[in-house]
Scaffold this motif. Structure first.
Motif, PDB file in Angstrom:
ATOM      1  N   ARG A 406       0.835  -1.207   0.000  1.00 22.32           N
ATOM      2  CA  ARG A 406       0.000   0.000   0.000  1.00 22.32           C
ATOM      3  C   ARG A 406       0.868   1.253   0.000  1.00 22.32           C
ATOM      4  NH1 ARG A 406      -4.104   0.258   4.842  1.00 22.32           N
ATOM      5  NH2 ARG A 406      -2.157   0.455   6.012  1.00 22.32           N
ATOM      6  N   LYS A 407       1.930   1.247   0.790  1.00 19.21           N
ATOM      7  CA  LYS A 407       2.829   2.402   0.841  1.00 19.21           C
ATOM      8  C   LYS A 407       3.463   2.660  -0.524  1.00 19.21           C
ATOM      9  CE  LYS A 407       6.832   4.261   3.320  1.00 19.21           C
ATOM     10  NZ  LYS A 407       7.837   4.033   4.392  1.00 19.21           N
ATOM     11  N   GLN A 408       3.870   1.594  -1.216  1.00 20.07           N
ATOM     12  CA  GLN A 408       4.482   1.752  -2.539  1.00 20.07           C
ATOM     13  C   GLN A 408       3.487   2.317  -3.546  1.00 20.07           C
ATOM     14  OE1 GLN A 408       6.099  -2.047  -3.616  1.00 20.07           O
ATOM     15  NE2 GLN A 408       7.583  -2.086  -1.926  1.00 20.07           N
ATOM     16  N   LEU A 409       2.248   1.856  -3.503  1.00 16.17           N
ATOM     17  CA  LEU A 409       1.228   2.367  -4.420  1.00 16.17           C
ATOM     18  C   LEU A 409       0.965   3.851  -4.186  1.00 16.17           C
ATOM     19  CD1 LEU A 409      -1.403  -0.529  -4.446  1.00 16.17           C
ATOM     20  CD2 LEU A 409      -0.058   0.276  -6.391  1.00 16.17           C
ATOM     21  N   LEU A 410       0.930   4.266  -2.929  1.00 15.07           N
ATOM     22  CA  LEU A 410       0.646   5.665  -2.622  1.00 15.07           C
ATOM     23  C   LEU A 410       1.819   6.583  -2.945  1.00 15.07           C
ATOM     24  CD1 LEU A 410      -1.243   5.232   0.774  1.00 15.07           C
ATOM     25  CD2 LEU A 410      -2.198   6.041  -1.389  1.00 15.07           C
ATOM     26  N   ALA A 411       3.039   6.045  -3.045  1.00 11.15           N
ATOM     27  CA  ALA A 411       4.220   6.879  -3.285  1.00 11.15           C
ATOM     28  C   ALA A 411       4.466   7.142  -4.753  1.00 11.15           C
ATOM     29  CB  ALA A 411       5.457   6.217  -2.672  1.00 11.15           C
ATOM     30  N   ARG A 412       3.855   6.402  -5.663  1.00 14.53           N
ATOM     31  CA  ARG A 412       4.145   6.528  -7.083  1.00 14.53           C
ATOM     32  C   ARG A 412       3.121   7.409  -7.784  1.00 14.53           C
ATOM     33  NH1 ARG A 412       4.864   0.072  -7.934  1.00 14.53           N
ATOM     34  NH2 ARG A 412       6.885  -0.165  -6.912  1.00 14.53           N
ATOM     35  N   ALA A 413       3.646   8.235  -8.681  1.00 13.85           N
ATOM     36  CA  ALA A 413       2.786   9.073  -9.521  1.00 13.85           C
ATOM     37  C   ALA A 413       3.615   9.601 -10.681  1.00 13.85           C
ATOM     38  CB  ALA A 413       2.194  10.225  -8.728  1.00 13.85           C
ATOM     39  N   ASP A 414       3.331   9.136 -11.872  1.00 12.49           N
ATOM     40  CA  ASP A 414       4.044   9.573 -13.083  1.00 12.49           C
ATOM     41  C   ASP A 414       5.555   9.383 -12.944  1.00 12.49           C
ATOM     42  OD1 ASP A 414       1.602  10.238 -14.092  1.00 12.49           O
ATOM     43  OD2 ASP A 414       1.751  12.335 -13.488  1.00 12.49           O
ATOM     44  N   GLY A 415       5.956   8.363 -12.183  1.00 14.66           N
ATOM     45  CA  GLY A 415       7.387   8.105 -12.032  1.00 14.66           C
ATOM     46  C   GLY A 415       8.091   9.059 -11.103  1.00 14.66           C
ATOM     47  N   SER A 416       7.356   9.906 -10.388  1.00 10.82           N
ATOM     48  CA  SER A 416       7.984  10.881  -9.494  1.00 10.82           C
ATOM     49  C   SER A 416       7.537  10.617  -8.069  1.00 10.82           C
ATOM     50  CB  SER A 416       7.592  12.310  -9.893  1.00 10.82           C
ATOM     51  OG  SER A 416       8.037  13.229  -8.926  1.00 10.82           O
ATOM     52  N   ASP A 417       8.492  10.658  -7.145  1.00 15.09           N
ATOM     53  CA  ASP A 417       8.165  10.468  -5.738  1.00 15.09           C
ATOM     54  C   ASP A 417       7.744  11.771  -5.065  1.00 15.09           C
ATOM     55  OD1 ASP A 417       8.675   7.803  -5.855  1.00 15.09           O
ATOM     56  OD2 ASP A 417      10.767   7.975  -5.208  1.00 15.09           O
ATOM     57  N   ALA A 418       7.877  12.883  -5.766  1.00 15.11           N
ATOM     58  CA  ALA A 418       7.585  14.179  -5.155  1.00 15.11           C
ATOM     59  C   ALA A 418       6.089  14.389  -4.961  1.00 15.11           C
ATOM     60  CB  ALA A 418       8.159  15.303  -6.010  1.00 15.11           C
ATOM     61  N   VAL A 419       5.273  13.719  -5.741  1.00 16.52           N
ATOM     62  CA  VAL A 419       3.822  13.899  -5.666  1.00 16.52           C
ATOM     63  C   VAL A 419       3.175  12.563  -5.329  1.00 16.52           C
ATOM     64  CG1 VAL A 419       1.747  14.581  -6.908  1.00 16.52           C
ATOM     65  CG2 VAL A 419       3.913  15.736  -7.377  1.00 16.52           C
ATOM     66  N   PRO A 420       2.390  12.464  -4.265  1.00 14.44           N
ATOM     67  CA  PRO A 420       1.726  11.196  -3.933  1.00 14.44           C
ATOM     68  C   PRO A 420       0.697  10.840  -4.994  1.00 14.44           C
ATOM     69  CG  PRO A 420       0.907  12.962  -2.528  1.00 14.44           C
ATOM     70  CD  PRO A 420       2.057  13.524  -3.296  1.00 14.44           C
ATOM     71  N   SER A 421       0.493   9.554  -5.195  1.00 10.95           N
ATOM     72  CA  SER A 421      -0.457   9.128  -6.227  1.00 10.95           C
ATOM     73  C   SER A 421      -1.895   9.479  -5.859  1.00 10.95           C
ATOM     74  CB  SER A 421      -0.333   7.621  -6.450  1.00 10.95           C
ATOM     75  OG  SER A 421      -0.548   6.928  -5.233  1.00 10.95           O
ATOM     76  N   VAL A 422      -2.197   9.540  -4.560  1.00  9.40           N
ATOM     77  CA  VAL A 422      -3.531   9.939  -4.092  1.00  9.40           C
ATOM     78  C   VAL A 422      -3.338  11.066  -3.085  1.00  9.40           C
ATOM     79  CG1 VAL A 422      -5.674   9.208  -3.004  1.00  9.40           C
ATOM     80  CG2 VAL A 422      -4.372   7.582  -4.381  1.00  9.40           C
ATOM     81  N   PRO A 423      -3.547  12.306  -3.494  1.00  6.93           N
ATOM     82  CA  PRO A 423      -3.316  13.434  -2.578  1.00  6.93           C
ATOM     83  C   PRO A 423      -4.156  13.325  -1.303  1.00  6.93           C
ATOM     84  CG  PRO A 423      -3.612  14.211  -4.834  1.00  6.93           C
ATOM     85  CD  PRO A 423      -3.951  12.762  -4.840  1.00  6.93           C
TER      86      PRO A 423
END
Length: 731
Positions: A406-423
């Protein structure tokens, strides 16, 4: 950089599947625990059967059971049929909690207790007390348990009490006691307010024709409810066969005349005092809820401590039957610590065991055999507890693996770790918890939006709970993104120690202690500390309400916006923290997606507060400066809501596993209380509407009268104008 709705949708879908897998892990763990329990119950059945035979005197100890026995032997007499007298009476009064419920009158009835058994099935649990022929009731078996209906996921959806209908013998009812009232005539008197009767002065009776003035008035026997351990075998309420009303289980507690007088007084009070019925109903619900919790605790003690540890409890108690034990006449006096004829009473809360040498030689032989059986039972209990511990640890390990995914899924977004996948995923999930209302403040939301993970990890490295150390340890961890502008560390952590009832693994009672872990306190960046706020023209820093005060030593009241000092404020803060942590480990870990979807907030959270919030905080600061009880600055919104939410949260706190007896009993009481409270709220709401309508009707009537007067004046003026025009001859 924002996240597209498609990415959010896809990630939420994957998280939902992970959550479903977590429920499957929970089911698998429950099945493993049930298997271990059933295996344990089946394995100990032979031991319990043999224990009953020895205690009742149906069988003599075998040579193997007497191995190592060094006490006196029986010479010239047979001990068959004697067993170990008053075994279960000694056991029950040696248990600290149960002994507080057992009166002297109960002890006489418990002389006849021959065995205690526990039965468990897919529909619930049951304890059975087996009695010999006795002068108190016809029942051979007294039962108390819980009937449980579960949903497809195995969670209880309905809990019903299973209790005993006593068949009391004449004069044997242990739930009531007789009270003799002097100065009451044996002839029926008229009742106040009834036809054919006149009120009389208390204690006086008018002399009627045919009465003998010298005749003494006969005393009248009345009955009153009294404390009794046997009340445990009755449910808090039973359904009346007529009218469907709930009545107390002791219909003999009041005679017909008293009951009628109480009903009349109740009706008068309800009409004369608005809201009186609601107050009485609430008081009755509170008593029912307390009674259900108390009975649940007793049921759990009997199942988990009395039945498996009976010989240990017997050895801790008096063990000595004095002369004249059986057949001692009943007494109406209440509890006391002095010795009663026939018994050497156990010391309340003491740990003094009895003298084994005072028992008969045969009883000492039986006791030696029972000790051997207890040793076997102890080994079985330890094996069962170890199996439970390993099953729970295996389930927890699988859940932690799902949390990593779950943590890995929430950390990914467009290949960037700077933006969470679900704000704001964790912010919204936390705000979905009941107890977060008092913990998460407006000024905390921006910082909490940087959360990347929330975990509660149980410590399985430490030994499992034991009688010497009945505690469990766990750690709450909050992980934050490195770009968090508020503090430099990425993990906040706090360790909790929970008390375990009877050294149970799953039955947690309360938080024994809590401590912020090393490096677990926020390392605030300059000017970013949310636990303080600049106050006044000189900009001095004062403590401020903040969620992050949970991770600040000595600032627990600050976290929940509780003003004031003293033990009461500290106790309230600890209770709220306990509730929040309990919700995080029992709901947030397994239902994060559901909680996230239950709360709707803007994805872009502005930093700081709005102008309105600033105005409210300035007003709060002013109040603080003028007051003496405040210690920190309160957030405006939470200050308005915290009191109401804390009041809403005072009730049954769910602890430990789903199957514990007191939890299920408390859940049943809470459900009844909620239904009756809703009905009472509807009645109060209707009453409020009627009062408002009455006031509005009066105002409307006044308005009509005023308008009518204005209209009449206007008509008179119009007629005067027409007369003037006619007289002037104007066309």
């Amino acid at each position: 950089m924002s996240v597209s709705s498609k990415i959010v949708y896809d990630v939420i879908g994957k998280l939902t599947k992970l959550q479903a897998r977590g429920k499957e892990v929970g089911k698998e763990t429950a099945e493993n625990l049930n298997y271990a329990l059933n295996h344990h119950l089946a394995g100990r059945e032979e031991i319990l059967k043999r224990r009953y035979e020895l205690i009742s005197g149906r069988c003599e100890p075998s040579a193997d059971e007497l191995g190592g026995y060094l006490g006196p032997y029986i010479t010239g007499q047979s001990g068959v049929g004697t067993g170990l007298p008053y075994f279960w009476l000694n056991v029950l009064i040696s248990q600290e909690v149960l002994s507080e419920s057992i009166t002297k009158r109960d002890m006489h009835a418990l002389e006849f207790l021959s065995d205690i058994r526990f039965d468990r099935g897919s529909k619930g649990m049951l304890v059975e007390f087996y009695f010999l022929e006795n002068p108190y009731f016809e029942n051979k078996v007294l039962r108390r348990g819980l009937y449980i209906e579960r949903n497809s996921e195995g969670a209880p959806v309905h809990v019903r009490d299973e209790s005993t209908a006593f068949e009391w013998k004449e004069g044997g009812n242990l739930l009531i006691r007789s009270v003799i009232r002097q100065g009451t005539s044996s002839k029926k008197k008229g009742k106040s307010g009834k036809k054919g009767g006149k009120p009389e002065h208390p204690g006086k009776r008018s002399i009627q024709a045919g009465d003998d003035p010298d005749e003494e008035e006969e005393p009248r026997l009345r009955y009153r409810p009294c404390p009794s351990f046997f009340r445990f075998f009755t449910s808090p309420e039973q359904q009346s066969s007529s009218g469907g009303r709930n009545k107390p289980v002791d219909p003999t507690a009041l005679d017909d005349e008293e009951e009628e007088m109480i009903e009349e007084d109740k009706d008068t009070t309800d009409h004369d005092h608005e809201g009186a019925s609601f107050d009485k109903g609430k008081e009755a619900l509170d008593k029912t809820e307390m009674r259900a919790k108390h009975d649940g605790d007793l049921l759990n003690i009997i199942i988990c401590q009395v039945i498996p540890r009976a010989v240990h409890l017997y050895l801790e108690g008096p063990m000595k039957v004095l002369a004249g034990g059986k057949g001692v006449p009943q007494g109406d006096d209440e509890d006391g610590d002095e010795n009663e004829e026939g018994y050497e009473m156990v010391s309340r809360g003491g740990s003094h065991g009895g003298d084994v040498s005072a028992l008969t030689p045969h009883a000492q032989q039986v006791l030696h055999a029972l000790k051997g059986l207890q040793a076997k039972m102890d080994v079985m209990m330890q094996t069962f507890k170890r199996a439970k511990w390993e099953a729970i640890a295996a389930g927890e390990s699988k859940l932690q693996e799902l949390c990593d995914q779950r943590k890995q899924l929430l950390a990914r977004a467009d290949g960037s770790d700077a933006v969470p996948s679900v704000p704001n995923f964790w912010l919204r999930a936390l705000k979905g918890l009941e107890y977060s209302v008092d913990a998460i403040h407006v000024r905390d939301e921006r910082a909490l939006s940087y959360l990347t993970d929330v975990r509660f990890k149980w410590d399985f490295v430490r030994p499992m709970p034991s009688l010497e150390d009945p505690t469990r340890h766990g750690t709450l961890e909050l992980s934050f993104h490195p770009s968090n502008p508020y503090f430099s560390n990425t993990i906040l952590a706090k360790r909790y120690v929970f008390n375990c009832s009877g050294a149970s693994i799953r039955r947690l009672t309360d938080v024994k202690s809590s401590q912020v872990c090393k490096d677990g306190e926020p390392l605030w960046k300059e000017g970013r500390d949310l636990t303080v706020k600049a106050v006044g023209p000189d900009g001095r820093l004062r403590p401020a309400a903040s969620f992050f005060a949970l991770f600040k030593k000595g600032a627990l009241r600050q976290a929940f916006n509780i003003t004031g000092q003293g033990l009461q404020a500290e106790s309230e803060a600890r209770e709220l923290e306990e509730g929040l942590v309990n919700e995080i480990q029992s709901r947030l870990m397994s239902q994060a997606v559901d909680l996230y979807q239950s709360v709707d907030i803007d994805d872009d959270i502005p930093e700081g507060e709005s102008d309105d919030d600033d105005d409210e905080e300035e007003a709060s600061n002013k109040d603080y400066d003028e007051g003496e009880d405040h210690e920190f600055e309160e957030d405006g919104d939470n200050k308005r809501n915290s009191s109401a939410s804390r009041g809403r949260q005072q009730g049954v706190r769910r602890r430990g596993g789903k199957g514990s007896a007191s939890n299920l009993a408390a859940s049943a009481a809470a459900a009844k209380a909620a239904a009756m409270k809703a009905s009472s709220d509807d009645e109060k709401g209707l009453s409020t509407i009627l009062r408002a309508a009455k006031r509005n009707w009066i105002l409307t009537l006044l308005a009509v009268l005023i308008l009518t007067s204005v209209f009449i004046v206007f008509v008179d003026m119009l007629q005067d104008a027409r007369s003037f025009v006619t007289q002037a001859g104007w066309s």
